[in-house]
Design an enzyme around this catalytic site. Structure first.
Site, mmCIF file in Angstrom:
data_model
loop_
_atom_site.group_PDB
_atom_site.id
_atom_site.type_symbol
_atom_site.label_atom_id
_atom_site.label_comp_id
_atom_site.label_asym_id
_atom_site.label_seq_id
_atom_site.Cartn_x
_atom_site.Cartn_y
_atom_site.Cartn_z
ATOM 1 N N ASP A 134 0.841 -1.192 0.000
ATOM 2 C CA ASP A 134 0.000 0.000 0.000
ATOM 3 C C ASP A 134 0.878 1.243 0.000
ATOM 4 O O ASP A 134 2.105 1.173 0.048
ATOM 5 C CB ASP A 134 -1.011 -0.014 1.152
ATOM 6 C CG ASP A 134 -0.362 -0.002 2.523
ATOM 7 O OD1 ASP A 134 0.708 0.634 2.681
ATOM 8 O OD2 ASP A 134 -0.932 -0.591 3.465
ATOM 9 N N LYS A 152 -4.582 2.635 -0.930
ATOM 10 C CA LYS A 152 -4.756 4.078 -0.903
ATOM 11 C C LYS A 152 -3.991 4.688 0.257
ATOM 12 O O LYS A 152 -3.483 4.002 1.131
ATOM 13 C CB LYS A 152 -6.232 4.426 -0.776
ATOM 14 C CG LYS A 152 -6.862 3.957 0.528
ATOM 15 C CD LYS A 152 -8.331 4.299 0.554
ATOM 16 C CE LYS A 152 -8.973 3.832 1.842
ATOM 17 N NZ LYS A 152 -10.399 4.168 1.912
ATOM 18 N N MET A 201 -7.810 6.965 10.877
ATOM 19 C CA MET A 201 -8.409 7.461 9.635
ATOM 20 C C MET A 201 -9.336 8.644 9.887
ATOM 21 O O MET A 201 -10.433 8.727 9.343
ATOM 22 C CB MET A 201 -9.157 6.325 8.921
ATOM 23 C CG MET A 201 -8.230 5.223 8.425
ATOM 24 S SD MET A 201 -9.116 3.915 7.562
ATOM 25 C CE MET A 201 -9.265 2.696 8.867
#
Length: 244
Positions: A34, A55, A168
């Site tokens: 990633d 991502k 996140m």
């Protein structure tokens, strides 16, 4: 060989890799990684073909079904296949989707855990997530909910815990603060923000829930709880002295 190694990296810093992870990278024929994986970590896989998937901080991501298919094809072709994820792949990654898909196609998955971002951030701060007499419960949550997924109870879990580690959360600071305050967390609850934990460009800032900013860039970990009050007040006092 029909085997895929799911390996946690860092997060970020190559010297936080486990010895086993480093050995597998050195042996790898192909590595799917990633965007949180640094070039320094990838250099350990000197002989491997390297395929970027996934991502970083809300940017474009390769479709999961495409990643699954690539992993399956590689497992049937290569001897050592490594799926490399930043941090611990078993925490707020899509590890379960890949494991389920591969095992349903008779591919064995061997997991090599990594260091969670919350633990790396705690090391950066020098502050434990828990503390006797002050913080006994710790929760790891993310406010992100994918399309078609059922609503998350992250707010309830984070509000109830003595310390909350929010993954996140980049770009959602004010919304996160408003949700927690509405759920009963005092506006004055201390917070610590750690960006790029364990890397040379790591940045740390303190504040309260009421002034949680909308951060971009990242990756950012939002830490909420009384264990950060002493450090936050020390920083505030130092800034006041410098301004005087």
């Amino acid at each position: 060989m029909n085997l895929v190694y799911l390996v946690g990296a860092g997060p970020g810093a190559p010297d936080l890799l486990t010895v086993r992870a480093a050995r597998l990278l050195a042996e790898a024929d192909i590595v799917f990684h990633d965007a949180l994986i640094s070039d320094e970590i990838l250099s350990l896989a000197a002989k491997a073909e390297k395929v970027a998937v996934g991502k970083r901080c809300g940017r474009h991501s390769t479709a999961q079904h495409f990643i699954n298919k690539r992993l399956l094809d590689a497992a049937r072709r290569y001897r050592v296949v490594v799926r490399l994820k930043g941090g611990d792949p078993m925490l707020f990654g899509r590890a379960h989707e890949e494991i389920s898909f591969l095992t349903s196609h008779s591919v064995k998955v061997e997991i090599v855990p990594g260091v969670t971002a919350a633990l790396a951030a705690s090391a950066e701060l020098g502050i434990s997530l828990s503390r006797r007499g002050l913080a006994r419960s710790v929760t790891f949550v993310t406010p992100r909910v994918g399309a078609g997924e059922r609503p998350s109870s992250w707010v309830k879990a984070a509000a109830a815990a003595d310390t909350a580690a929010i993954y996140m959360g980049a770009g959602e600071g004010p919304a996160i603060a408003a949700a927690l305050i509405a759920a009963g967390k005092p506006r004055s609850t201390p917070i610590a923000l750690v960006e790029n934990a364990s890397l040379p460009e790591a940045r740390v800032s303190y504040g309260t829930l009421a002034d949680l900013p909308r951060l971009s860039g990242g990756p950012v970990l939002i830490l909420v709880g009384e264990v950060y009050r002493e450090a936050a007040e020390a920083v505030r006092s130092r800034k006041a002295s410098q301004a005087a």
